[in-house]
Design an enzyme around this catalytic site. Structure first.
Site, mmCIF file in Angstrom:
data_model
loop_
_atom_site.group_PDB
_atom_site.id
_atom_site.type_symbol
_atom_site.label_atom_id
_atom_site.label_comp_id
_atom_site.label_asym_id
_atom_site.label_seq_id
_atom_site.Cartn_x
_atom_site.Cartn_y
_atom_site.Cartn_z
ATOM 1 N N ARG A 149 46.338 42.478 41.654
ATOM 2 C CA ARG A 149 46.045 42.277 40.379
ATOM 3 C C ARG A 149 45.408 43.352 39.841
ATOM 4 N NH1 ARG A 149 43.444 36.121 40.805
ATOM 5 N NH2 ARG A 149 45.231 35.166 41.941
ATOM 6 N N ARG A 162 35.904 41.318 44.142
ATOM 7 C CA ARG A 162 37.089 41.522 43.048
ATOM 8 C C ARG A 162 37.777 42.999 43.383
ATOM 9 N NH1 ARG A 162 37.731 38.764 38.325
ATOM 10 N NH2 ARG A 162 35.356 38.125 38.722
ATOM 11 N N GLU A 182 32.730 31.852 42.911
ATOM 12 C CA GLU A 182 34.148 31.298 43.012
ATOM 13 C C GLU A 182 34.746 31.527 44.386
ATOM 14 O OE1 GLU A 182 38.676 31.418 41.476
ATOM 15 O OE2 GLU A 182 37.053 32.096 40.218
ATOM 16 N N SER A 221 40.226 28.089 43.503
ATOM 17 C CA SER A 221 40.681 27.034 42.285
ATOM 18 C C SER A 221 41.492 26.454 42.538
ATOM 19 C CB SER A 221 40.963 28.344 41.149
ATOM 20 O OG SER A 221 39.796 28.765 40.356
ATOM 21 N N ARG A 225 37.000 36.701 50.016
ATOM 22 C CA ARG A 225 35.800 36.234 49.433
ATOM 23 C C ARG A 225 35.269 35.357 50.514
ATOM 24 N NH1 ARG A 225 35.663 35.483 42.936
ATOM 25 N NH2 ARG A 225 36.459 37.073 42.319
#
Length: 425
Positions: free
Chosen positions: A261, A276, A348, A351, A389
């Site tokens: 990403r 990130r 987070e 999801s 994460r």
């Protein structure tokens, strides 16, 4: 992708759904595009019918040796042929205009999705696990992680900001986490393991909703392919352009892949540490279901991700995202947020979303319903989990005062019984 017929029939409900997303009303403009497109279709049919009729009359005139009438009719047929060619081009342009407009519109939120604009309006569903009590001040992973193999400096030297070289104990722990997640999802929950392509074509990324609106968030190769931002893209498109038998559903796929990403919309966020990254590993879950089964499947999928956190002994909470904080393709999303002692906050880690038939329409993915007629499937996707994460969460929750990290019991078999990771001296 939305059904223009439903927009035409329920314009107020459609605009109300967009308003919950913080978007302007669009039903009127979409209906106008559709009316223009349908008018062209009607005119095409009229012209084609007239042309067919005249062609028959030409034959009749020639049979009657009425050459003058035959020539006049043929001239009109030629005029209609030219008009038909123009109408065909106009029709293609109108179809593309409507398709382009529809492709830029997010999915509508489910009725039970909370109102709100951003993460501050998300709704707590439940909290599970016990936050660890330390006899010392817990540290953030980026302060003690380098001694365990999180090499931020070399990663940046090799590839730039937001790339990390993971080595030694950290690399082994990451591998163990990925394998544990896959084993849990396949053995305990019936997911089929897949090793999918990491490079995909335009239509695959379009099908799951990343294109055309979010192209800047992706990496593209020089030959026009896209590096997947998540295995959701590859896994969901397995059923692209298919009509599945009802008895084949549900389909459940999982994959451990690198994800890429550009983080174009995240400038300045989480620039420190391993939270990130431009490249990261993630275990993805994708389900393909009949519409009547998707609600239960959403709960099941989320519970699968929660079960992994439970087994790892990581405290977490489930949040139901508000309408303004959901992803483009989602109709409802649950975020799982893991406790990070070093930051003293939840972050987070997964999801899980139901996309109803939104992606299926873009992919033309269908099944035969109880009447034997083709109908769009429902698609769901979720992280089970983001490996990087989870690595951070294990490091921070199992950290020791001397910089070592205790290994969760469920991971020890993957590390040949190792129960403690010692920092480099």
């Amino acid at each position: 992708m939305h059904d223009i017929r439903l927009i035409r029939e329920n314009p107020e409900a459609f605009d109300a759904g967009l308003a919950r997303r913080g978007a302007e009303p669009l039903a009127a403009s979409l209906t106008s595009l559709d009316e223009a497109r349908r008018a062209l279709t009607t005119r095409q049919q009229e012209v084609q019918a007239r042309r067919n009729d005249l062609s028959k009359q030409v034959g009749q005139a020639k049979a009657a040796k009425d050459e003058a009438r035959a020539q006049a009719l043929m001239a009109e047929v030629g005029t209609l042929k030219d008009e038909l060619e123009t109408l065909t081009a106009d029709q293609a342009e109108a179809d593309e205009a409507l398709r382009t407009a529809l492709a830029a519109i997010p999915n509508l939120p489910a009725a039970d999705v909370p109102e709100g604009k951003d993460e501050d309006d998300n709704q707590l569903v439940h909290t599970r696990g016990t936050q660890p009590a330390f006899a010392f001040e817990p540290k953030e992973h980026d302060t003690f992680g380098p001694a365990l193999g999180l090499d931020f400096e070399t990663g940046a030297a090799l590839a730039g900001a937001r790339f990390t070289l993971v080595r030694g104990h950290a690399a082994k722990l990451a591998r163990a986490l990925g394998q544990f997640m896959l084993d849990t999802l396949t053995a305990d929950h019936g997911y089929e393991e897949v090793n999918p392509p990491l490079l995909v074509r335009d239509e695959a990324v379009y099908g799951t909703g990343q294109l055309p609106k979010f192209a800047e968030d992706l990496f593209r190769t020089t030959d026009g392919r896209w590096l997947i931002p998540t295995a959701e893209v590859s896994l969901t498109n397995i059923v692209r352009e298919q009509i599945l038998p009802a008895e084949a559903l549900p389909l459940r796929f999982t994959a451990l892949t690198p994800c890429f990403r550009s983080e174009a919309g995240a400038a300045g966020r989480d620039t420190r540490g391993y939270i990130r990254q431009h490249q990261f590993d993630k275990v993805e879950m994708v389900s393909i279901t009949a519409p009547e089964a998707s609600e239960a499947e959403h709960e099941r999928m989320t519970a699968c991700a929660e079960g992994i956190l439970d087994k790892l002994g990581l405290p977490f909470r489930r949040m139901k995202l508000c309408a303004g904080d959901m992803g483009f393709s989602a109709a409802r999303t649950y975020d799982l947020e893991v406790w990070l002692p070093g930051q003293a906050r939840y972050r987070e880690i997964s999801s899980c979303s139901t996309c109803t038939d939104f992606q299926a329409r873009r992919m033309n993915a269908r099944y035969r319903n109880a009447d034997g007629k083709p109908a769009f499937v429902h698609t769901l996707n979720g992280s089970g989990l983001a490996v990087g994460r989870t690595l951070v969460a294990v490091l921070e929750n199992y950290q020791q005062e001397d910089g070592a990290v205790a290994v969760p019991e469920v991971l020890q078999p993957y590390l040949r019984g190792l129960n403690r990771l010692e920092p480099a001296k």
